[in-house]
Design a protein around this motif. Structure first.
Motif, PDB file in Angstrom:
ATOM      1  N   SER A  53      -7.987 -24.351  -1.417  1.00  0.00           N
ATOM      2  CA  SER A  53      -8.954 -25.426  -1.247  1.00  0.00           C
ATOM      3  C   SER A  53      -9.236 -26.135  -2.575  1.00  0.00           C
ATOM      4  O   SER A  53      -9.593 -27.317  -2.587  1.00  0.00           O
ATOM      5  N   VAL A  54      -9.068 -25.429  -3.697  1.00  0.00           N
ATOM      6  CA  VAL A  54      -9.289 -26.040  -5.001  1.00  0.00           C
ATOM      7  C   VAL A  54      -8.253 -27.134  -5.264  1.00  0.00           C
ATOM      8  O   VAL A  54      -8.504 -28.079  -5.988  1.00  0.00           O
ATOM      9  N   TRP A  55      -7.100 -26.992  -4.622  1.00  0.00           N
ATOM     10  CA  TRP A  55      -5.964 -27.850  -4.965  1.00  0.00           C
ATOM     11  C   TRP A  55      -5.991 -29.181  -4.228  1.00  0.00           C
ATOM     12  O   TRP A  55      -5.283 -30.109  -4.591  1.00  0.00           O
ATOM     13  N   ILE A  56      -6.786 -29.277  -3.153  1.00  0.00           N
ATOM     14  CA  ILE A  56      -6.652 -30.436  -2.268  1.00  0.00           C
ATOM     15  C   ILE A  56      -6.930 -31.749  -2.989  1.00  0.00           C
ATOM     16  O   ILE A  56      -6.081 -32.641  -3.020  1.00  0.00           O
ATOM     17  N   ILE A  57      -8.103 -31.874  -3.613  1.00  0.00           N
ATOM     18  CA  ILE A  57      -8.474 -33.162  -4.205  1.00  0.00           C
ATOM     19  C   ILE A  57      -7.563 -33.535  -5.385  1.00  0.00           C
ATOM     20  O   ILE A  57      -7.042 -34.655  -5.431  1.00  0.00           O
ATOM     21  N   PRO A  58      -7.304 -32.613  -6.344  1.00  0.00           N
ATOM     22  CA  PRO A  58      -6.377 -32.984  -7.421  1.00  0.00           C
ATOM     23  C   PRO A  58      -5.015 -33.414  -6.901  1.00  0.00           C
ATOM     24  O   PRO A  58      -4.440 -34.398  -7.392  1.00  0.00           O
ATOM     25  N   SER A  59      -4.504 -32.715  -5.876  1.00  0.00           N
ATOM     26  CA  SER A  59      -3.187 -33.066  -5.338  1.00  0.00           C
ATOM     27  C   SER A  59      -3.215 -34.461  -4.737  1.00  0.00           C
ATOM     28  O   SER A  59      -2.303 -35.257  -4.930  1.00  0.00           O
ATOM     29  N   LEU A  60      -4.294 -34.769  -4.025  1.00  0.00           N
ATOM     30  CA  LEU A  60      -4.421 -36.094  -3.409  1.00  0.00           C
ATOM     31  C   LEU A  60      -4.416 -37.180  -4.486  1.00  0.00           C
ATOM     32  O   LEU A  60      -3.683 -38.171  -4.390  1.00  0.00           O
ATOM     33  N   LEU A  61      -5.231 -36.954  -5.533  1.00  0.00           N
ATOM     34  CA  LEU A  61      -5.315 -37.943  -6.609  1.00  0.00           C
ATOM     35  C   LEU A  61      -3.955 -38.127  -7.274  1.00  0.00           C
ATOM     36  O   LEU A  61      -3.516 -39.249  -7.543  1.00  0.00           O
ATOM     37  N   CYS A  62      -3.266 -37.011  -7.513  1.00  0.00           N
ATOM     38  CA  CYS A  62      -1.947 -37.088  -8.138  1.00  0.00           C
ATOM     39  C   CYS A  62      -0.965 -37.823  -7.235  1.00  0.00           C
ATOM     40  O   CYS A  62      -0.118 -38.573  -7.719  1.00  0.00           O
ATOM     41  N   LEU A  63      -1.105 -37.606  -5.935  1.00  0.00           N
ATOM     42  CA  LEU A  63      -0.199 -38.264  -4.988  1.00  0.00           C
ATOM     43  C   LEU A  63      -0.359 -39.778  -5.071  1.00  0.00           C
ATOM     44  O   LEU A  63       0.633 -40.521  -5.091  1.00  0.00           O
ATOM     45  N   ILE A  64      -1.620 -40.224  -5.151  1.00  0.00           N
ATOM     46  CA  ILE A  64      -1.868 -41.669  -5.271  1.00  0.00           C
ATOM     47  C   ILE A  64      -1.207 -42.202  -6.542  1.00  0.00           C
ATOM     48  O   ILE A  64      -0.512 -43.218  -6.526  1.00  0.00           O
ATOM     49  N   LEU A  65      -1.404 -41.477  -7.649  1.00  0.00           N
ATOM     50  CA  LEU A  65      -0.795 -41.886  -8.916  1.00  0.00           C
ATOM     51  C   LEU A  65       0.723 -41.957  -8.800  1.00  0.00           C
ATOM     52  O   LEU A  65       1.357 -42.888  -9.287  1.00  0.00           O
ATOM     53  N   LEU A  66       1.280 -40.952  -8.126  1.00  0.00           N
ATOM     54  CA  LEU A  66       2.737 -40.881  -7.985  1.00  0.00           C
ATOM     55  C   LEU A  66       3.257 -42.079  -7.208  1.00  0.00           C
ATOM     56  O   LEU A  66       4.270 -42.697  -7.577  1.00  0.00           O
ATOM     57  N   ILE A  67       2.526 -42.446  -6.119  1.00  0.00           N
ATOM     58  CA  ILE A  67       2.955 -43.605  -5.321  1.00  0.00           C
ATOM     59  C   ILE A  67       2.902 -44.870  -6.166  1.00  0.00           C
ATOM     60  O   ILE A  67       3.847 -45.663  -6.198  1.00  0.00           O
ATOM     61  N   GLU A  68       1.789 -45.022  -6.910  1.00  0.00           N
ATOM     62  CA  GLU A  68       1.658 -46.192  -7.781  1.00  0.00           C
ATOM     63  C   GLU A  68       2.807 -46.265  -8.773  1.00  0.00           C
ATOM     64  O   GLU A  68       3.427 -47.316  -8.970  1.00  0.00           O
ATOM     65  N   LEU A  69       3.088 -45.094  -9.388  1.00  0.00           N
ATOM     66  CA  LEU A  69       4.135 -45.034 -10.410  1.00  0.00           C
ATOM     67  C   LEU A  69       5.490 -45.383  -9.816  1.00  0.00           C
ATOM     68  O   LEU A  69       6.248 -46.190 -10.374  1.00  0.00           O
ATOM     69  N   SER A  70       5.801 -44.825  -8.618  1.00  0.00           N
ATOM     70  CA  SER A  70       7.115 -45.097  -8.011  1.00  0.00           C
ATOM     71  C   SER A  70       7.249 -46.574  -7.675  1.00  0.00           C
ATOM     72  O   SER A  70       8.302 -47.164  -7.851  1.00  0.00           O
ATOM     73  N   LEU A  71       6.131 -47.177  -7.195  1.00  0.00           N
ATOM     74  CA  LEU A  71       6.181 -48.596  -6.854  1.00  0.00           C
ATOM     75  C   LEU A  71       6.446 -49.436  -8.101  1.00  0.00           C
ATOM     76  O   LEU A  71       7.284 -50.349  -8.083  1.00  0.00           O
ATOM     77  N   SER A  72       5.754 -49.092  -9.211  1.00  0.00           N
ATOM     78  CA  SER A  72       5.935 -49.913 -10.407  1.00  0.00           C
ATOM     79  C   SER A  72       7.311 -49.688 -11.019  1.00  0.00           C
ATOM     80  O   SER A  72       7.910 -50.615 -11.567  1.00  0.00           O
ATOM     81  N   ILE A  73       7.838 -48.452 -10.910  1.00  0.00           N
ATOM     82  CA  ILE A  73       9.187 -48.210 -11.439  1.00  0.00           C
ATOM     83  C   ILE A  73      10.216 -48.957 -10.601  1.00  0.00           C
ATOM     84  O   ILE A  73      11.160 -49.546 -11.120  1.00  0.00           O
TER      85      ILE A  73
END
Lengths: 317, 172
Positions: B92-112
């Motif tokens: 349960s500790v991992w849910i929010i950080p993972s979600l935030l990282c996922l958003i960052l990852l999507i943003e990064l892939s789109l910009s790349i």
């Protein structure tokens, strides 16, 4: 790197590892002479087969991991020093055409590899789960991280004078004069920092046997202990090679072929480091650290500023 | 060849970081993190930035991580640290950080994806880095030096007070 270089890589590895093995015997003989005794002289001519005997003993010993140790780290630790020391030989220019790679950051690559060697001693000390080993590891960490700073800074004078991080360029820039004269302060600091970095006597505080049994390698034996020793002796050869390259003109010299000059100079420094071991007592740990931060650091900074000022002045004239 | 090396190094970096995140033993995690840093340094080297690659090894792998290990050795928590870590591995500790990282990852892939790919990287030499550091970026260098000076003064202050207290204890 092409495939044609593979025999050369093999030759370097063989020479360095073989040299390190012979050095264990040579060091004891030389120490013996300086201390008015024989040293190992029974086996073979001049006792040189002692190397083979030691190898046989060390390699056939029971490879034991203490039950209280952290297995994973305990096994990994001794390999780090050997790998990083051998990797650093990739950038050493043995002759005008005898080098593996002429990286434009060759000098920094050497510093990077010697900074990775710290892990071996630290992790070895930590994984052993033994208070003496832990103390040795702690000392090693503080000592090596501190002296790394001066070691890097002391070489920047050489970089300023030659205008390059590439070791081949640095040697070629010494055609008109070897750097040990204009960079005598740098050489002084580099030698002391180098010994501290390779944790050899007189700066072997991480393994000081009179107070810490054997320091970080208290729990090690057999093959793994051999790895630590091999790494240490490779480090000694590497240090001698680097002093030759950076301050004493590398392969440059009259009459003899370049490789011979390089080997001769390196051999001279190896002997010098063994002499230091015979001649100088071990300082206390706080003395070693105080020497570093209160003497070595100011000297390197003065050297750096003075070299920079002179280099600028010379360029303008 | 270079492309294959790049993907191998990238895979190693990702795998090592993933393993480092899920270790319960701090030292094991640190070793994997060092491996990941080495892989990233190799990627820098492949991309034509040997200077950045070597500095990554000298500073991150060779100095900062060593200080981490140093602190772990000083505290020497042993198995207690592992037990605490095990409790923290609660999903349960991992849910929010993972979600935030996922958003960052999507943003990064789109910009790349929108970038034009460069097949022939230019090798940046140490000299060029020096010129740009003391040319257009001199303000950043000065700010960093001030920050370091502040750290130095603070370290000196803490060290002084401790040694004076030690003296008083010895005398008293």
């Amino acid at each position: 790197m092409s495939e044609a270089n593979l025999p050369f890589i093999g030759a370097i590895l063989l020479t360095v590892v073989g040299g390190a093995a012979v050095l264990t015997w040579f060091e004891r003989r030389l120490l013996g002479i300086w201390q008015d005794r024989y040293g190992p002289n029974r086996l073979g001519p001049f006792g040189i087969l002692q190397v083979a005997a030691d190898m046989l003993k060390l390699l056939t010993k029971h490879d034991w991991i203490p039950p209280f140790a952290d297995r994973f780290v305990f096994v990994i630790a001794p390999t780090a020093i050997v790998i990083s020391m051998l990797m650093a030989f990739a950038v050493v220019p043995f002759g005008p055409d005898h080098y593996l790679i002429d990286m434009n950051v060759g000098l920094l690559f050497f510093l990077a590899m010697s900074s990775l060697a710290v892990y071996s001693v630290m992790l070895g000390g930590l994984a052993s789960n033994n208070k003496y080993a832990l103390l040795g590891g702690l000392r090693a960490a503080a000592q090596m991280v501190s002296y790394e700073v001066f070691m890097g800074l002391s070489l920047m004078g050489v970089v300023m004078l030659s205008g390059s991080f590439s070791l081949v360029d640095i040697v070629e820039a010494q055609q008109d004069g070897w750097y040990f004269i204009p960079q005598f302060l740098g050489l002084y600091v580099f030698i002391i920092a180098g010994i501290a970095e390779s944790h050899r006597l007189p700066f072997d505080l991480p393994e000081a046997e009179h107070e810490l049994t054997a320091g970080f390698h208290t729990e090690y034996g057999g093959m793994k202990f051999t790895m630590f020793m091999l790494g240490e002796y490779c480090g000694l050869i590497l240090l001698s090679c680097m002093i030759t390259t950076l301050f004493f003109g590398g392969w440059l010299g009259p009459f003899f072929p370049p490789l011979v000059w390089f080997a001769l100079k390196t051999f001279g420094f190896v002997c010098f480091f063994i002499l230091l071991r015979a001649a100088i007592p071990r300082p206390r740990y706080d003395q070693l650290m105080a020497l570093g931060w209160t003497v070595m650091l100011p000297i390197t900074l003065i050297n750096l500023v003075a070299t920079g000022a002179i280099a600028l002045w010379m360029n303008q004239a | 060849m270079t492309l294959a090396l790049f993907y191998i190094a990238g895979a190693i970096a990702l795998a090592a970081t993933g393993i480092a995140l899920t270790r319960v033993n701090a030292i094991h995690a640190l070793i994997y993190l060092v491996v990941s840093l080495l892989a990233v340094a190799f990627i820098f080297f492949l991309l034509g930035a040997p200077f950045a690659a070597v500095l990554e090894i000298v500073i991150y792998a060779g100095a900062i991580m060593v200080l981490f290990v140093f602190v772990i050795m000083m505290l020497n928590l042993g198995n207690r640290g592992t037990v605490v870590e095990q409790e923290m591995m609660n999903p349960s500790v991992w849910i929010i950080p993972s979600l935030l990282c996922l958003i960052l990852l999507i943003e990064l892939s789109l910009s790349i994806a929108s970038l034009k790919s460069e097949t022939n990287p230019i090798v940046v030499s140490a000299k060029e880095i020096g010129i740009s550091l003391f040319g257009p970026y001199v303000l950043a260098v000065e700010i960093a030096s001030m920050l370091l000076l502040a750290g130095l003064v603070a370290a000196n202050h803490i060290g002084r007070r401790l040694s004076k207290m030690d003296q008083e204890k010895d005398e008293g």
